[in-house]
Each structure stands twice: as C-alpha cells, then as structure tokens.
Design a protein around this motif. Sequence first.
Motif, PDB file in Angstrom:
ATOM      1  N   GLY A 133       0.998  -5.224  12.923  1.00 29.64           N
ATOM      2  CA  GLY A 133      -0.281  -5.704  12.435  1.00 29.64           C
ATOM      3  C   GLY A 133      -0.321  -5.765  10.918  1.00 29.64           C
ATOM      4  O   GLY A 133       0.648  -5.398  10.249  1.00 29.64           O
ATOM      5  N   ARG A 134      -1.438  -6.248  10.405  1.00 29.50           N
ATOM      6  CA  ARG A 134      -1.560  -6.445   8.960  1.00 29.50           C
ATOM      7  C   ARG A 134      -2.737  -5.674   8.395  1.00 29.50           C
ATOM      8  O   ARG A 134      -3.814  -5.652   8.982  1.00 29.50           O
ATOM      9  CB  ARG A 134      -1.770  -7.940   8.657  1.00 29.50           C
ATOM     10  CG  ARG A 134      -0.551  -8.807   8.895  1.00 29.50           C
ATOM     11  CD  ARG A 134      -0.947 -10.258   9.049  1.00 29.50           C
ATOM     12  NE  ARG A 134      -1.652 -10.751   7.871  1.00 29.50           N
ATOM     13  CZ  ARG A 134      -1.055 -11.276   6.804  1.00 29.50           C
ATOM     14  NH1 ARG A 134       0.258 -11.392   6.777  1.00 29.50           N
ATOM     15  NH2 ARG A 134      -1.768 -11.706   5.793  1.00 29.50           N
ATOM     16  N   VAL A 135      -2.512  -5.063   7.252  1.00 28.06           N
ATOM     17  CA  VAL A 135      -3.576  -4.378   6.524  1.00 28.06           C
ATOM     18  C   VAL A 135      -3.660  -5.024   5.147  1.00 28.06           C
ATOM     19  O   VAL A 135      -2.660  -5.084   4.429  1.00 28.06           O
ATOM     20  CB  VAL A 135      -3.272  -2.868   6.379  1.00 28.06           C
ATOM     21  CG1 VAL A 135      -4.335  -2.187   5.530  1.00 28.06           C
ATOM     22  CG2 VAL A 135      -3.154  -2.209   7.746  1.00 28.06           C
ATOM     23  N   THR A 136      -4.822  -5.535   4.809  1.00 21.06           N
ATOM     24  CA  THR A 136      -5.005  -6.189   3.510  1.00 21.06           C
ATOM     25  C   THR A 136      -6.118  -5.488   2.742  1.00 21.06           C
ATOM     26  O   THR A 136      -7.233  -5.332   3.249  1.00 21.06           O
ATOM     27  CB  THR A 136      -5.361  -7.678   3.697  1.00 21.06           C
ATOM     28  OG1 THR A 136      -4.407  -8.265   4.592  1.00 21.06           O
ATOM     29  CG2 THR A 136      -5.329  -8.422   2.387  1.00 21.06           C
ATOM     30  N   VAL A 137      -5.783  -5.023   1.548  1.00 25.70           N
ATOM     31  CA  VAL A 137      -6.748  -4.318   0.702  1.00 25.70           C
ATOM     32  C   VAL A 137      -6.929  -5.110  -0.580  1.00 25.70           C
ATOM     33  O   VAL A 137      -5.953  -5.365  -1.296  1.00 25.70           O
ATOM     34  CB  VAL A 137      -6.269  -2.882   0.383  1.00 25.70           C
ATOM     35  CG1 VAL A 137      -7.206  -2.219  -0.620  1.00 25.70           C
ATOM     36  CG2 VAL A 137      -6.158  -2.053   1.656  1.00 25.70           C
ATOM     37  N   ALA A 138      -8.145  -5.516  -0.840  1.00 27.05           N
ATOM     38  CA  ALA A 138      -8.461  -6.276  -2.049  1.00 27.05           C
ATOM     39  C   ALA A 138      -7.497  -7.449  -2.226  1.00 27.05           C
ATOM     40  O   ALA A 138      -6.996  -7.710  -3.321  1.00 27.05           O
ATOM     41  CB  ALA A 138      -8.441  -5.358  -3.274  1.00 27.05           C
ATOM     42  N   GLY A 139      -7.224  -8.127  -1.122  1.00 28.79           N
ATOM     43  CA  GLY A 139      -6.395  -9.330  -1.179  1.00 28.79           C
ATOM     44  C   GLY A 139      -4.901  -9.088  -1.121  1.00 28.79           C
ATOM     45  O   GLY A 139      -4.118 -10.037  -1.077  1.00 28.79           O
ATOM     46  N   THR A 140      -4.475  -7.835  -1.137  1.00 28.77           N
ATOM     47  CA  THR A 140      -3.046  -7.528  -1.101  1.00 28.77           C
ATOM     48  C   THR A 140      -2.649  -7.027   0.277  1.00 28.77           C
ATOM     49  O   THR A 140      -3.208  -6.039   0.762  1.00 28.77           O
ATOM     50  CB  THR A 140      -2.702  -6.445  -2.152  1.00 28.77           C
ATOM     51  OG1 THR A 140      -3.092  -6.917  -3.440  1.00 28.77           O
ATOM     52  CG2 THR A 140      -1.218  -6.131  -2.150  1.00 28.77           C
ATOM     53  N   GLU A 141      -1.689  -7.705   0.896  1.00 30.00           N
ATOM     54  CA  GLU A 141      -1.178  -7.249   2.190  1.00 30.00           C
ATOM     55  C   GLU A 141      -0.196  -6.112   1.905  1.00 30.00           C
ATOM     56  O   GLU A 141       0.708  -6.249   1.083  1.00 30.00           O
ATOM     57  CB  GLU A 141      -0.503  -8.419   2.905  1.00 30.00           C
ATOM     58  CG  GLU A 141      -0.520  -8.292   4.417  1.00 30.00           C
ATOM     59  CD  GLU A 141       0.641  -7.461   4.940  1.00 30.00           C
ATOM     60  OE1 GLU A 141       0.388  -6.490   5.688  1.00 30.00           O
ATOM     61  OE2 GLU A 141       1.781  -7.784   4.591  1.00 30.00           O
ATOM     62  N   VAL A 142      -0.397  -4.962   2.563  1.00 30.75           N
ATOM     63  CA  VAL A 142       0.272  -3.756   2.081  1.00 30.75           C
ATOM     64  C   VAL A 142       1.678  -3.534   2.643  1.00 30.75           C
ATOM     65  O   VAL A 142       2.436  -2.748   2.085  1.00 30.75           O
ATOM     66  CB  VAL A 142      -0.585  -2.490   2.340  1.00 30.75           C
ATOM     67  CG1 VAL A 142      -1.967  -2.646   1.737  1.00 30.75           C
ATOM     68  CG2 VAL A 142      -0.674  -2.173   3.825  1.00 30.75           C
ATOM     69  N   SER A 143       2.044  -4.241   3.735  1.00 28.08           N
ATOM     70  CA  SER A 143       3.311  -3.875   4.395  1.00 28.08           C
ATOM     71  C   SER A 143       4.523  -4.147   3.506  1.00 28.08           C
ATOM     72  O   SER A 143       5.541  -3.481   3.634  1.00 28.08           O
ATOM     73  CB  SER A 143       3.448  -4.600   5.736  1.00 28.08           C
ATOM     74  OG  SER A 143       3.613  -5.978   5.515  1.00 28.08           O
ATOM     75  N   GLY A 144       4.408  -5.114   2.613  1.00 23.83           N
ATOM     76  CA  GLY A 144       5.544  -5.445   1.758  1.00 23.83           C
ATOM     77  C   GLY A 144       5.649  -4.585   0.505  1.00 23.83           C
ATOM     78  O   GLY A 144       6.599  -4.719  -0.262  1.00 23.83           O
ATOM     79  N   LEU A 145       4.695  -3.697   0.307  1.00 22.95           N
ATOM     80  CA  LEU A 145       4.679  -2.927  -0.943  1.00 22.95           C
ATOM     81  C   LEU A 145       5.591  -1.713  -0.883  1.00 22.95           C
ATOM     82  O   LEU A 145       5.768  -1.107   0.169  1.00 22.95           O
ATOM     83  CB  LEU A 145       3.255  -2.444  -1.236  1.00 22.95           C
ATOM     84  CG  LEU A 145       2.155  -3.499  -1.397  1.00 22.95           C
ATOM     85  CD1 LEU A 145       0.824  -2.817  -1.726  1.00 22.95           C
ATOM     86  CD2 LEU A 145       2.523  -4.512  -2.474  1.00 22.95           C
ATOM     87  N   SER A 146       6.151  -1.347  -2.035  1.00 25.22           N
ATOM     88  CA  SER A 146       6.915  -0.100  -2.138  1.00 25.22           C
ATOM     89  C   SER A 146       5.936   1.068  -2.150  1.00 25.22           C
ATOM     90  O   SER A 146       4.724   0.877  -2.327  1.00 25.22           O
ATOM     91  CB  SER A 146       7.724  -0.098  -3.438  1.00 25.22           C
ATOM     92  OG  SER A 146       6.825  -0.050  -4.539  1.00 25.22           O
ATOM     93  N   ALA A 147       6.471   2.275  -1.994  1.00 26.17           N
ATOM     94  CA  ALA A 147       5.622   3.470  -2.013  1.00 26.17           C
ATOM     95  C   ALA A 147       4.858   3.551  -3.333  1.00 26.17           C
ATOM     96  O   ALA A 147       3.671   3.880  -3.371  1.00 26.17           O
ATOM     97  CB  ALA A 147       6.479   4.714  -1.806  1.00 26.17           C
TER      98      ALA A 147
END
Length: 227
Positions: free
Chosen positions: A66-80
Amino acid sequence: MNAATHPLCLESVTLTYPDGDRRLTALDEVSLQVAAGELVAVVGPSGSGKSSLLAVAATLLRADHGRVTVAGTEVSGLSARERTRLRRERIGIVFQQANLLPSLTAEEQLLAVARLRGESLRAARPRARELLESVGLESTKWHRRPHQLSGGERQRVNIARSLTGDPSVLLVDEPTSALDHQRGARVVELLTEVTRRHATATVLVTHDREVSGWAGRLLTMADGRLR
Ligand code: ADP
Ligand code: MG
C-alpha cells in the motif's frame, strides 16, 4: 485524492508483525484520506490496530503493502534519514502518555523540541508561549514541571509540543485514556479547535467513547480493518 488538500493519504495499507513462524496482520487494506483542517476519530477496541495505523502514518513503521503519502510525499521510497526529516518537519505526534521530560518546565518542553529543530531560543520562546496559550494552559503554569501539573494539563503541554514544528499532519493516540470523562471530553474539544486553527489533518484514535457525542467524522476499527 489531492495531496494539496489532503496532507494524509493511506491507500490499501497492510501491515504485519512477526508472530512465531507466521505473520500477524495488524492493518488489513486500510485506506484513509484526511483533509487539512479535518479531524477524523478512529474508535476501536484494544488490539484492533489503532496504534499500528498511527505508527504507519507517522512513518515509524513501514507498510508491507500500500501507499502512505504525507504532505504530498509518498514515503515508501524514502531513506530512514529522509523519513525522519519528513516526520520532524510535517508530523506532530501525541502519544497516550504525555511523555514529557520530568526535569523540564512546560515551556522548556517546547523549547527543547525547537532547539532540536535548530531554531534559536529567541525565536522559539514567543512561539512556545503562543502555543501554550492556544491550548489553554494558564501562564502561571508555564514554569511548572510535569509532576506539578494535572493529567489534563500535561496532555495540553503534550499537544502544544506536537505543534511546535507547524505540522501538516497531527496523530494522536488515546490522549484521554488517563483522564476522567469530563477532562477527556475537553481534550477532544481542544483537538477540534487546534485542528481548525492550525489546519492540520488530524487523526485521533481512542478505545473509549469520549468522541461519542461528537459530530465530526468517526470511523470504526476492528481486526485491522477500517469502516
Ligand atoms: P490498538 O492500538 O488498537 O490496541 P495495536 O495497533 O497496538 O492495537 O495492535 C494491533 C495488533 O498487533 C494486536 O494484535 C497487537 O498484539 C499486535 N502488535 C502490536 N504491536 C506489535 C509488535 N511490535 N509486534 C508484534 N505484534 C504487535
Ligand atoms: Mg494502541
């Protein structure tokens, strides 16, 4: 769905935990969109997945699917590191226990967070006072330490502290569980007001019925599913 108007979006989010040699499904295809200035209450029994929902929304836990988007940023692709930054800049979190630092005064609780963010004391102090005032903590109590405040007052400080970074998303986990009914109801009122004034997309989860008389959006959680 629009990231500009909905700072928080969950789409078909599934979260599992290891459970012996199997996996326990804590969130089962959960979808939720919260608009700026909107407070959504999620009610469900203990173990239904409410804290897991907030942990995923807070980017503290990563969804299996699934996808989680916070303030327009999809978080799965982000580093820690990027997730930590997103959390610090965009997300306010209020946990069940007002986990305030015992040695700091109410005002210092807010200043400590501002310092972590790299703000100067000179800029942070008036802002801290403004926030303490906005959550209704009398100025005579700004210099008290947590043990010199009531449970309701500690929760107000906790809420004020979560707002120091001007978050777009506010996540609140059972803020009333340690309070009597009347104080609990007042905290829910306060969150409604804070949500409107700060235009946050707010999710309030609770197992109790503080929110029963409340006219806003109310969702029910059971066995990891949201209805
Ligand atoms: P709630 O906040 O509604 O009480 P939780 O999200 O804490 O529910 O828990 C949902 C389910 O996931 C429960 O069955 C709980 O036992 C399980 N759970 C929660 N955290 C963990 C964890 N860290 N490891 C394994 N299972 C967990
Ligand atoms: Mg919980």
